[in-house]
Design a protein around this motif. Structure first.
Motif, PDB file in Angstrom:
ATOM      1  N   HIS A   1      -0.914   1.401   7.535  1.00  0.00           N
ATOM      2  CA  HIS A   1      -0.598   0.442   6.456  1.00  0.00           C
ATOM      3  C   HIS A   1      -0.584  -0.997   6.977  1.00  0.00           C
ATOM      4  CE1 HIS A   1       0.039   3.173   3.151  1.00  0.00           C
ATOM      5  NE2 HIS A   1       0.854   3.919   3.869  1.00  0.00           N
TER       6      HIS A   1
ATOM      7  N   ASP B   1      -1.149  -3.583   3.839  1.00  0.00           N
ATOM      8  CA  ASP B   1      -0.515  -3.121   2.602  1.00  0.00           C
ATOM      9  C   ASP B   1       0.918  -3.638   2.523  1.00  0.00           C
ATOM     10  OD1 ASP B   1      -2.753  -1.642   2.060  1.00  0.00           O
ATOM     11  OD2 ASP B   1      -1.944   0.213   2.910  1.00  0.00           O
TER      12      ASP B   1
ATOM     13  N   HIS C   1       4.081  -2.315   1.864  1.00  0.00           N
ATOM     14  CA  HIS C   1       4.507  -0.912   1.834  1.00  0.00           C
ATOM     15  C   HIS C   1       5.867  -0.774   2.512  1.00  0.00           C
ATOM     16  CE1 HIS C   1       4.339   3.426   2.575  1.00  0.00           C
ATOM     17  NE2 HIS C   1       3.418   3.465   1.635  1.00  0.00           N
TER      18      HIS C   1
END
Ligand SMILES: Cc1cc2nc3c(=O)[nH]c(=O)nc-3n(C[C@H](O)[C@H](O)[C@H](O)COP(=O)(O)OP(=O)(O)OC[C@H]3O[C@@H](n4cnc5c(N)ncnc54)[C@H](O)[C@@H]3O)c2cc1C
Length: 458
Positions: free
Chosen positions: A393, A398, A400
């Motif tokens: 990630h 991302d 996240h």
């Protein structure tokens, strides 16, 4: 006693699960190059490729897939991290500690999910973990652990003390004064899991180059013995072997852990142990021991406490150690007296990576494209999955939950130069052993030595 083999039980029982012909490296350019085909490297490849099937991804492995600790370990897929909730709180915050543990517990489900989805035949079984205490000091340690869990809001369903009746109903270990149970642990045949994972990433189109030792890492460039390779992002997933790479000598100290396995126990011997649900078992001594009942009814038993080798050397000769193996067998015989009735069939060991602050981390620097994960201090089977998902990630940038975990970009300082490192680490090992001896002999804590130990581990 039979003649025992100096290879791992796992190597001896995974021959049917062969990784299909990884290629020699020819191509020279990738989006991501990963160094090391253990759990860290393979899980990173798995998630990156799942997230972006078009990504050009290669893994460079010195030896063969699963050669390192991932193919040799005790097979504990444990949600308990090498750092306690309290240590995490001190270093970060209460909420960061709880979130690390929440994600770590969920990792067992994630691994189970992939094992099923990819049909990896690795004997995954979730039986939980039992922690025993054989004297009053160990009992206090077990109680403290449960109290700490409660302070952080983790209830009985996560970790609890169990009665001696429940303990005996799960596993018959002599001379226990107290025990605890957590469901957050599964067992696997680790080499079968690592090979199954390699098959899965090859099927996804990842290239794996075995026998490709990387001796130099530079931004966007690595060098193996035969040639160089360019990649936008380079991931170092080399754990206990990291000190062998130029400019990385003081990052992770290789400490050795050793294991033995017995011949399969008979149904009658298993019945005497009462080991029906294959819980992993350890106890609360300082010098860690760990055991599992394998799918074919052997006791696989391991322990730490082997000496650290000067200048962080790692050599095949160090993979066995007669003195430590004998000591581990003696420990196994006292924890499981039934093991004296069967042959020890295998002895093996290997290095694991320990950072100076004893905390694993996941690191990514977008500017240089350099990334790394590891330093799991001997608890990396589940943690490598969590670290790899975190890194995937991060690389994809991302927003996240995982990229906000406390271990992200939290690298440790370097280990001391030699001979300080040698003296310091071996001193700590001796200290842990002597504290255990004192506790066994007197049933009392060794406060002075414990303080010294805590000061140096901090
Ligand atoms: C005996 C033993 C028992 C253990 N038991 C448990 C357990 O029960 N549960 C648990 O959670 N943890 C356990 N651990 C720790 C756990 O196995 C490790 O934390 C985990 O496997 C680390 O995975 P990894 O992929 O980061 O490293 P590794 O599996 O060590 O993989 C690193 C790979 O990188 C390769 N490599 C290194 N340098 C280079 C280079 N320069 N170029 C190319 N390739 C390179 C190596 O050959 C190796 O294959 C144990 C460890 C040992 C040794």
């Amino acid at each position: 006693m039979g003649i025992d083999a100096l290879i791992s039980l796992w190597q001896d029982t995974a021959e049917d699960l062969v990784v299909p012909e990884p290629k020699p490296a020819t191509q020279r350019e990738f989006d991501v190059a990963i160094i090391g085909a253990g759990f860290s490297g393979l899980w990173t490849a798995y998630y990156l490729k799942k997230m972006d099937p078009a990504i050009r991804l290669a893994i460079f492995e010195s030896q063969q897939v699963g050669f390192g600790a991932s193919g040799r370990n005790g097979g504990w897929v444990s949600g308990l991290l090498p750092m306690s909730l309290g240590e995490l709180e001190k270093m970060f915050s209460r909420s960061a500690a709880i979130e690390m543990y929440r994600q770590s517990f969920a990792t067992i489900d994630e691994i189970e999910h992939v094992v099923r989805a990819e049909q990896i035949d690795c004997g995954f079984h979730r039986g939980g973990t039992l922690n025993g205490a054989t004297n009053a000091v160990q009992a206090k340690r077990v109680r403290d652990e449960i109290e700490e869990a409660r302070r952080f809001g983790l209830g009985e369903e996560h970790h609890r003390l169990i009665s001696s009746d429940e303990m005996r109903a799960r596993l018959n270990v002599p001379n226990l004064v107290l025990a605890s149970y957590t469901p957050h642990c599964a067992v696997v045949h680790p080499l079968r899991l690592v090979r199954g994972l390699a098959k899965a990433v090859l099927n996804l189109g990842v290239e794996i180059f075995e026998n490709s030792h990387v001796d130099k890492i530079r931004p966007r460039q690595i060098r193996t013995a035969n040639h160089g390779c360019r990649a936008e992002i380079i991931v170092r997933a080399t754990e206990g072997y990291t000190a062998q790479i130029a400019d990385h000598r003081r990052l992770l100290a290789p400490l050795y852990s050793y294991m033995v396995a017995t011949a399969p126990l008979s149904a009658e011997q298993i019945a005497r142990l009462n080991w029906k649900n294959r819980e992993t078992y350890h106890d609360a001594r300082n010098m860690i021991i760990y055991s599992q009942l394998t799918a074919d009814n052997r006791i696989a038993f391991g322990g730490r406490g082997a000496p650290y080798h000067f200048a962080s050397r790692v050599k095949p000769d160090f993979d066995t150690n007669a003195r430590i193996h004998d000591k581990i067998i003696r420990s196994m015989n006292s924890v499981f007296p039934v093991s004296t009735e069967v042959a020890v069939t295998h002895r093996w060991g290997g290095p694991l990576g320990v950072p100076r602050n004893w905390q694993p981390s996941v690191n990514y620097d977008k500017r240089s494209g350099l990334a790394s994960l590891g330093g799991y201090v001997g608890d990396g089977v589940a943690a490598a999955n969590l670290a790899a998902r975190t890194l995937a990630h991060l690389i994809r940038e991302d927003d996240h939950d995982l990229t906000r975990l406390a271990w992200v970009n939290h690298p440790s300082r370097n280990w001391e130069i030699e001979p300080l490192r040698f003296v310091g680490i071996n001193g700590l090992i001796k200290l842990s052993e002597s504290i255990d001896k004192h506790e066994r002999r007197t049933g009392k804590p060794d406060r002075i030595r414990e303080t010294v130990l805590k000061t140096f581990l901090g």
